[in-house]
Design a protein around this motif. Structure first.
Motif, PDB file in Angstrom:
ATOM      1  N   SER A  16       7.920   0.116 -14.677  1.00  0.00           N
ATOM      2  CA  SER A  16       6.000  -0.195 -14.602  1.00  0.00           C
ATOM      3  C   SER A  16       5.833  -1.638 -14.250  1.00  0.00           C
ATOM      4  N   TRP A  17       6.279  -2.684 -14.153  1.00  0.00           N
ATOM      5  CA  TRP A  17       6.355  -4.125 -13.856  1.00  0.00           C
ATOM      6  C   TRP A  17       6.318  -3.288 -11.998  1.00  0.00           C
ATOM      7  N   LEU A  18       6.799  -3.855 -11.823  1.00  0.00           N
ATOM      8  CA  LEU A  18       7.323  -2.891 -10.064  1.00  0.00           C
ATOM      9  C   LEU A  18       6.714  -2.312  -9.982  1.00  0.00           C
ATOM     10  N   SER A  19       6.135  -1.586 -10.609  1.00  0.00           N
ATOM     11  CA  SER A  19       4.963  -0.418  -9.722  1.00  0.00           C
ATOM     12  C   SER A  19       3.557  -1.044  -9.787  1.00  0.00           C
ATOM     13  N   PHE A  20       3.191  -2.917 -10.809  1.00  0.00           N
ATOM     14  CA  PHE A  20       2.105  -3.188 -10.739  1.00  0.00           C
ATOM     15  C   PHE A  20       2.119  -4.350  -9.814  1.00  0.00           C
ATOM     16  N   SER A  21       3.441  -4.960  -9.898  1.00  0.00           N
ATOM     17  CA  SER A  21       3.146  -6.079  -8.883  1.00  0.00           C
ATOM     18  C   SER A  21       3.407  -5.439  -7.097  1.00  0.00           C
ATOM     19  N   LEU A  22       4.046  -4.634  -6.975  1.00  0.00           N
ATOM     20  CA  LEU A  22       4.397  -3.763  -5.759  1.00  0.00           C
ATOM     21  C   LEU A  22       3.301  -3.013  -5.046  1.00  0.00           C
ATOM     22  N   LEU A  23       2.536  -2.660  -6.068  1.00  0.00           N
ATOM     23  CA  LEU A  23       1.293  -1.470  -5.324  1.00  0.00           C
ATOM     24  C   LEU A  23       0.202  -1.902  -6.060  1.00  0.00           C
ATOM     25  N   ILE A  24      -0.491  -2.614  -7.456  1.00  0.00           N
ATOM     26  CA  ILE A  24      -1.711  -2.340  -7.306  1.00  0.00           C
ATOM     27  C   ILE A  24      -1.915  -3.510  -7.418  1.00  0.00           C
ATOM     28  N   GLN A  25      -1.321  -4.756  -7.266  1.00  0.00           N
ATOM     29  CA  GLN A  25      -1.500  -5.934  -7.601  1.00  0.00           C
ATOM     30  C   GLN A  25      -2.390  -6.595  -5.753  1.00  0.00           C
ATOM     31  N   PRO A  26      -2.103  -6.498  -4.992  1.00  0.00           N
ATOM     32  CA  PRO A  26      -2.295  -7.010  -4.263  1.00  0.00           C
ATOM     33  C   PRO A  26      -3.178  -5.749  -3.807  1.00  0.00           C
ATOM     34  N   LYS A  27      -3.128  -4.229  -3.964  1.00  0.00           N
ATOM     35  CA  LYS A  27      -4.777  -3.107  -4.064  1.00  0.00           C
ATOM     36  C   LYS A  27      -6.334  -3.997  -4.727  1.00  0.00           C
TER      37      LYS A  27
END
Length: 55
Positions: A16-27
């Motif tokens: 979940s943290w990897l998906s947040f930091s790599l996918l959601i945060q840049p968007k």
């Protein structure tokens, strides 16, 4: 005590943290702000003392 076993929960937390930091945060960071900060110099307003009617 099964809640002390980090085997399934650590992987879920890591994923979940990897998906947040790599996918959601840049968007989220790519959005432009609706009110960009301006370089206006703040003006101070002159205040007059209040006259109290009972003094």
């Amino acid at each position: 005590m099964p809640q002390l076993n980090p085997n399934p929960w650590f992987f879920i937390m890591l994923l979940s943290w990897l998906s947040f930091s790599l996918l959601i945060q840049p968007k989220l960071l790519s959005f432009t702000h609706t009110n960009p900060p301006s370089n206006k110099i703040p003006t101070t307003t002159k205040t007059s003392p209040w006259t109290w009617p009972w003094t």
